[in-house]
Design an enzyme around this catalytic site. Structure first.
Site, PDB file in Angstrom:
ATOM      1  N   ARG A   1      -1.780   9.962   9.622  1.00 20.34           N
ATOM      2  CA  ARG A   1      -1.475   8.138   9.012  1.00 20.34           C
ATOM      3  C   ARG A   1      -1.060   6.997   8.163  1.00 20.34           C
ATOM      4  O   ARG A   1      -1.475   7.762   6.899  1.00 20.34           O
ATOM      5  CB  ARG A   1      -2.898   7.226   9.545  1.00 20.34           C
ATOM      6  CG  ARG A   1      -2.812   6.060   9.864  1.00 20.34           C
ATOM      7  CD  ARG A   1      -4.184   5.895  10.239  1.00 20.34           C
ATOM      8  NE  ARG A   1      -5.444   6.034   8.982  1.00 20.34           N
ATOM      9  CZ  ARG A   1      -5.850   4.359   8.733  1.00 20.34           C
ATOM     10  NH1 ARG A   1      -5.574   4.073   8.927  1.00 20.34           N
ATOM     11  NH2 ARG A   1      -7.333   4.966   7.390  1.00 20.34           N
TER      12      ARG A   1
ATOM     13  N   HIS B   1      -9.224  10.586   2.972  1.00 18.83           N
ATOM     14  CA  HIS B   1      -8.672   9.122   1.990  1.00 18.83           C
ATOM     15  C   HIS B   1      -9.362   9.508   0.263  1.00 18.83           C
ATOM     16  O   HIS B   1     -10.487  10.638   0.430  1.00 18.83           O
ATOM     17  CB  HIS B   1     -10.013   8.394   2.423  1.00 18.83           C
ATOM     18  CG  HIS B   1      -9.318   6.591   1.029  1.00 18.83           C
ATOM     19  ND1 HIS B   1      -9.519   6.656   0.064  1.00 18.83           N
ATOM     20  CD2 HIS B   1      -8.977   5.833   2.612  1.00 18.83           C
ATOM     21  CE1 HIS B   1      -8.859   5.459  -0.256  1.00 18.83           C
ATOM     22  NE2 HIS B   1      -8.610   5.133   0.674  1.00 18.83           N
TER      23      HIS B   1
ATOM     24  N   HIS C   1     -12.423  10.847   6.581  1.00 18.74           N
ATOM     25  CA  HIS C   1     -12.169   9.436   6.459  1.00 18.74           C
ATOM     26  C   HIS C   1     -11.592   8.898   7.718  1.00 18.74           C
ATOM     27  O   HIS C   1     -11.966   7.747   8.476  1.00 18.74           O
ATOM     28  CB  HIS C   1     -11.009   8.739   5.246  1.00 18.74           C
ATOM     29  CG  HIS C   1     -10.549   7.279   5.283  1.00 18.74           C
ATOM     30  ND1 HIS C   1     -11.565   6.304   5.104  1.00 18.74           N
ATOM     31  CD2 HIS C   1      -9.044   6.388   5.702  1.00 18.74           C
ATOM     32  CE1 HIS C   1     -10.880   5.024   5.304  1.00 18.74           C
ATOM     33  NE2 HIS C   1      -9.895   5.428   5.526  1.00 18.74           N
TER      34      HIS C   1
ATOM     35  N   ARG D   1      -1.380  10.267   1.458  1.00 19.04           N
ATOM     36  CA  ARG D   1      -3.054  10.117   1.207  1.00 19.04           C
ATOM     37  C   ARG D   1      -3.018  11.842   0.900  1.00 19.04           C
ATOM     38  O   ARG D   1      -3.778  12.187   0.533  1.00 19.04           O
ATOM     39  CB  ARG D   1      -3.688   9.467   2.518  1.00 19.04           C
ATOM     40  CG  ARG D   1      -3.675   8.578   2.320  1.00 19.04           C
ATOM     41  CD  ARG D   1      -4.919   8.170   3.540  1.00 19.04           C
ATOM     42  NE  ARG D   1      -5.196   6.686   2.874  1.00 19.04           N
ATOM     43  CZ  ARG D   1      -5.140   5.414   4.016  1.00 19.04           C
ATOM     44  NH1 ARG D   1      -5.806   5.696   5.231  1.00 19.04           N
ATOM     45  NH2 ARG D   1      -5.647   4.312   3.779  1.00 19.04           N
TER      46      ARG D   1
ATOM     47  N   GLU E   1       0.592  -1.827   0.218  1.00 20.80           N
ATOM     48  CA  GLU E   1       0.254  -0.095   0.242  1.00 20.80           C
ATOM     49  C   GLU E   1       0.922   1.494  -0.250  1.00 20.80           C
ATOM     50  O   GLU E   1       2.057   0.826   0.460  1.00 20.80           O
ATOM     51  CB  GLU E   1      -1.202  -0.156   1.086  1.00 20.80           C
ATOM     52  CG  GLU E   1      -2.494  -0.728   1.036  1.00 20.80           C
ATOM     53  CD  GLU E   1      -3.089  -0.819   1.667  1.00 20.80           C
ATOM     54  OE1 GLU E   1      -3.250   0.320   3.249  1.00 20.80           O
ATOM     55  OE2 GLU E   1      -4.811  -0.923   1.939  1.00 20.80           O
TER      56      GLU E   1
HETATM   57  C1  LIG Z   1     -14.038   2.487   4.063  1.00 19.53           C
HETATM   58  C2  LIG Z   1     -13.074   2.602   5.416  1.00 19.53           C
HETATM   59  C3  LIG Z   1     -12.079   1.700   5.315  1.00 19.53           C
HETATM   60  C4  LIG Z   1     -10.616   1.627   5.652  1.00 19.53           C
HETATM   61  N1  LIG Z   1      -9.778   0.840   5.782  1.00 19.53           N
HETATM   62  C5  LIG Z   1      -8.489   0.202   6.673  1.00 19.53           C
HETATM   63  C6  LIG Z   1      -7.730  -0.634   6.284  1.00 19.53           C
HETATM   64  O1  LIG Z   1      -7.781  -1.266   5.869  1.00 19.53           O
HETATM   65  N2  LIG Z   1      -7.425  -0.671   7.529  1.00 19.53           N
HETATM   66  C7  LIG Z   1      -6.798  -0.008   8.688  1.00 19.53           C
HETATM   67  O2  LIG Z   1      -6.278  -0.175   9.304  1.00 19.53           O
HETATM   68  N3  LIG Z   1      -7.762   0.614   9.110  1.00 19.53           N
HETATM   69  C8  LIG Z   1      -9.014   0.642   7.632  1.00 19.53           C
HETATM   70  N4  LIG Z   1      -9.813   1.553   7.866  1.00 19.53           N
HETATM   71  C9  LIG Z   1      -9.628   2.575   9.836  1.00 19.53           C
HETATM   72  C10 LIG Z   1     -10.471   1.658  10.508  1.00 19.53           C
HETATM   73  O3  LIG Z   1     -11.888   0.996   9.847  1.00 19.53           O
HETATM   74  C11 LIG Z   1     -10.631   2.071  12.040  1.00 19.53           C
HETATM   75  O4  LIG Z   1     -10.104   3.320  12.307  1.00 19.53           O
HETATM   76  C12 LIG Z   1     -11.293   1.498  12.722  1.00 19.53           C
HETATM   77  O5  LIG Z   1     -11.641   0.206  12.410  1.00 19.53           O
HETATM   78  C13 LIG Z   1     -11.234   1.666  14.375  1.00 19.53           C
HETATM   79  O6  LIG Z   1     -11.883   0.988  15.354  1.00 19.53           O
HETATM   80  P1  LIG Z   1     -12.516   0.800  16.289  1.00 19.53           P
HETATM   81  O7  LIG Z   1     -12.876  -0.364  17.093  1.00 19.53           O
HETATM   82  O8  LIG Z   1     -11.500   2.710  17.022  1.00 19.53           O
HETATM   83  O9  LIG Z   1     -13.753   1.471  16.085  1.00 19.53           O
HETATM   84  P2  LIG Z   1     -14.817   1.627  16.005  1.00 19.53           P
HETATM   85  O10 LIG Z   1     -15.375   0.382  14.305  1.00 19.53           O
HETATM   86  O11 LIG Z   1     -15.390   3.068  14.939  1.00 19.53           O
HETATM   87  O12 LIG Z   1     -15.952   1.511  16.553  1.00 19.53           O
HETATM   88  C14 LIG Z   1     -16.270   2.599  17.705  1.00 19.53           C
HETATM   89  C15 LIG Z   1     -18.022   1.725  18.459  1.00 19.53           C
HETATM   90  O13 LIG Z   1     -17.978   2.273  19.341  1.00 19.53           O
HETATM   91  C16 LIG Z   1     -19.238   2.506  19.282  1.00 19.53           C
HETATM   92  N5  LIG Z   1     -20.105   3.901  20.391  1.00 19.53           N
HETATM   93  C17 LIG Z   1     -19.779   5.575  19.692  1.00 19.53           C
HETATM   94  N6  LIG Z   1     -20.109   6.027  20.352  1.00 19.53           N
HETATM   95  C18 LIG Z   1     -20.947   5.574  21.327  1.00 19.53           C
HETATM   96  C19 LIG Z   1     -21.224   5.818  22.413  1.00 19.53           C
HETATM   97  N7  LIG Z   1     -21.361   7.438  23.424  1.00 19.53           N
HETATM   98  N8  LIG Z   1     -21.616   5.119  23.585  1.00 19.53           N
HETATM   99  C20 LIG Z   1     -22.065   3.612  22.457  1.00 19.53           C
HETATM  100  N9  LIG Z   1     -21.061   3.655  21.710  1.00 19.53           N
HETATM  101  C21 LIG Z   1     -20.400   4.241  21.091  1.00 19.53           C
HETATM  102  C22 LIG Z   1     -20.180   2.378  18.263  1.00 19.53           C
HETATM  103  O14 LIG Z   1     -21.207   2.065  17.621  1.00 19.53           O
HETATM  104  C23 LIG Z   1     -19.118   1.255  17.530  1.00 19.53           C
HETATM  105  O15 LIG Z   1     -19.674  -0.005  18.091  1.00 19.53           O
HETATM  106  C24 LIG Z   1     -10.913   2.244   7.002  1.00 19.53           C
HETATM  107  C25 LIG Z   1     -12.254   3.232   7.211  1.00 19.53           C
HETATM  108  C26 LIG Z   1     -12.852   3.286   7.185  1.00 19.53           C
HETATM  109  C27 LIG Z   1     -14.666   4.279   7.776  1.00 19.53           C
END
Ligand SMILES: Cc1cc2nc3c(=O)[nH]c(=O)nc-3n(C[C@H](O)[C@H](O)[C@H](O)COP(=O)(O)OP(=O)(O)OC[C@H]3O[C@@H](n4cnc5c(N)ncnc54)[C@H](O)[C@@H]3O)c2cc1C
Length: 522
Positions: free
Chosen positions: A372, A230, A337, A276, A114
């Site tokens: 990032r 992105h 993103h 990016r 990548e």
């Molecule tokens: C389309 C897309 C493609 C991506 N591709 C990549 C990739 O290929 N590789 C990579 O490393 N990263 C990628 N990313 C980034 C990566 O997916 C995210 O940074 C990562 O998944 C975040 O994980 P997390 O567990 O921190 O949060 P999330 O997966 O966003 O989970 C957050 C959780 O918190 C909950 N929540 C939020 N507020 C509250 C509240 N007040 N009370 C209770 N629950 C709450 C939500 O409902 C959810 O369950 C991508 C992102 C997107 C959008």
């Protein structure tokens, strides 16, 4: 056997929350996991490209670290990035142990390339369904482990207390009163802010609520001005903003304008594989220069079989719009993103509030600096999720150093209404138009002014009231805009056309703290 004061409360069911909860359970604690939505509704499942780890024969954590530092534009925190890159292989081994079905070639995990990675080190599953595979696997494990999961239960507020750390308030129905939860430590894993922008790759749950809630409780935030855009999301009027993973460019796709010119050649030595922010800005410029609403990703040079085997979800999505990427150019545009900054943590995931931890996208560990590196964020959720879990079981002492510059923000107290018509839509427009890919002091000041009017009518007037999602959206947006106004330079994901150069005096983190919050650091 550890004896916590109460059960740890883990908020969020993306990769960070699921993984922390699982590891806590394995280490002998009984966490409660809550999410404001359904168990399987998080940003994690949309991650396509994959997860980075130096496991290839020609690779090493030191090279991964080098690439991470280079992408971060002078602001990467070395100890955090070292932890990220050197602990990556062990966390991948955990995922394999849990049963994540990474794609293989001849029995070996296959590795993709990548942008801005000097080696092929991106693991993927189901071609371009990496996030979905990881999330599904971890979710099954969480349920099998008997971890208590409360869906549709939102964290509404935190109160910092002298003796018991933080107290959490949750509500099982948005807008209704919140109950005080008798929990132990609280782990924020609430993800990023992407969906607060009009153009975004993120699902609707990504509203940055964790940031607003932690800020109100007095926690320090850092690097909030750095929002990553992105470069390549599918563009068509009325169509969902479906991400076309960077890995397509890693496989050889190039960007063209409407006239077919490769406009990135000559702008950066890595052309389409430049970082990016460079690619996003180049596309934004091209769109403004030509007046055409998008540019095109040309993947026709990639063999058809390879394209369809490696990117099945992308090809399936495009087929619904009558496009075959082995034959047709893909219309694309940049969108918001990823939130690089967030709630400040140390290497153990501790925030500045006793009893409050954070990991995943909501946390600001310093690993990404100002920009990032692709595929480092799923990894961050695991590496620092593990560190949080260990810290809760075997605590080690430590203290977060004060950032070089801390801005204290006052916030208007208004009427307490949550039903301000169109407030969230206005936030999304303001962020996209004035706090987006290219920013100016005048635009930022105008956005801050309007957000503070909106804040005045959404912030609860009485201290004991808890803010709702609208007030949180306004507050988070305002924090991003204020941090962006303070940084009078351009660096990484933050670009100011009135200060287009990087300035050595700004090689520092900007902290954001509520006005009456206690001081930070020694
Ligand atoms: C389309 C897309 C493609 C991506 N591709 C990549 C990739 O290929 N590789 C990579 O490393 N990263 C990628 N990313 C980034 C990566 O997916 C995210 O940074 C990562 O998944 C975040 O994980 P997390 O567990 O921190 O949060 P999330 O997966 O966003 O989970 C957050 C959780 O918190 C909950 N929540 C939020 N507020 C509250 C509240 N007040 N009370 C209770 N629950 C709450 C939500 O409902 C959810 O369950 C991508 C992102 C997107 C959008």
């Amino acid at each position: 056997m550890p004896t916590p004061a109460g059960r740890p409360l883990v908020v969020g069911t993306g990769i960070a929350g699921l993984y922390v909860a699982l590891r806590l359970r394995e280490l002998g604690l009984r966490p409660t996991l809550v999410t404001k939505s359904r168990l399987d509704e998080a940003t994690t499942r949309y991650a396509q490209g994959g997860i980075a780890a130096a496991i290839g024969p020609d690779d090493s954590p030191a090279l991964h670290l080098q690439d991470t530092i280079r992408a971060g534009a002078g602001l990467v925190d070395l100890p955090a990035a070292r932890a990220l890159t050197f602990e990556a292989p062990a966390r991948i081994a955990d995922l394999v142990r849990y049963g994540v079905p990474f794609d293989t070639v001849e029995g070996q995990i296959s590795l993709g390339r990548e942008a801005a990675h000097s080696r092929a080190r991106i693991l993927h599953a189901g071609g371009d369904a990496t996030g979905l595979s990881i999330e599904e696997t971890l979710k099954r494990r969480v349920l099998d482990a008997g971890i208590e999961v409360r869906e549709r239960t939102a964290l509404r507020g935190l109160r910092s207390t002298a003796h018991h750390g933080v107290v959490a308030f949750v509500s099982s129905e948005a807008g209704r009163g919140a109950e005080e939860l008798d929990s132990g430590p609280v782990v924020l894993a609430t993800g990023g802010t992407g969906s607060l922008y009009r153009q975004s790759s993120n699902p609707s749950v990504a509203t940055g609520e964790g940031v607003a809630i932690a800020f109100r409780a007095g926690a320090l935030l850092t690097d909030m001005e750095f929002i990553q855009f992105h470069p390549t999301v599918f563009w068509r009027e009325g169509a969902p903003r479906f991400l076309i993973t960077e890995a397509v460019r890693g496989e050889g796709a190039v960007l063209r304008n409407e006239a077919g010119e490769r406009f990135l050649v000559g702008q950066h030595r890595d052309a389409e594989l430049a970082p990016r922010d460079v690619v996003s800005r180049a596309i934004d410029r091209e769109i403004h220069r030509t007046g055409h609403p998008c540019v095109y990703l040309d993947a026709t040079g990639i063999p058809r079989d390879r394209l369809f085997a490696r990117f099945p979800s992308v090809c399936r999505f495009l087929a619904t719009y009558g496009l075959d990427p082995s034959r047709d150019w893909i219309p694309v545009t940049p969108v918001a993103h990823y939130m690089i900054g967030g709630v400040t943590t140390d290497l153990e995931g501790r925030t500045t509030l006793r009893g409050l931890y954070a990991c995943g996208e909501v946390a600001s560990t310093g690993v990404h600096g100002a920009n990032r590196l692709a595929s480092n964020s799923l990894l961050e959720g695991l590496v620092f999720g593990e560190r949080v879990a260990r810290q809760l079981v075997h605590p080690v002492a430590g203290r977060i150093p004060a950032p070089a510059r801390t801005v204290r923000i006052d916030w208007p107290a208004g009427s307490g209404r949550e039903d301000v018509p169109g407030a969230v839509d206005r936030v999304r427009d303001l962020l996209w138009d004035d706090v987006g890919i290219v920013r100016t002091g005048a635009g930022l000041r105008a956005a801050i002014e309007e957000l503070s009017q909106l804040g005045g009518s959404t912030e609860p007037g009485r201290a004991k009231d808890l803010a709702g999602p609208v007030a949180n959206a306004v507050l988070t947006a305002s924090i991003v805009a204020r941090a962006a106004l303070v940084r009078t330079e351009s660096r990484g994901a933050h670009y100011r056309s009135d200060f287009p150069n990087r300035r050595p005096v700004w090689r520092l983190h900007i902290g954001i703290l509520r006005k009456e919050a206690p001081g930070i650091g020694p």
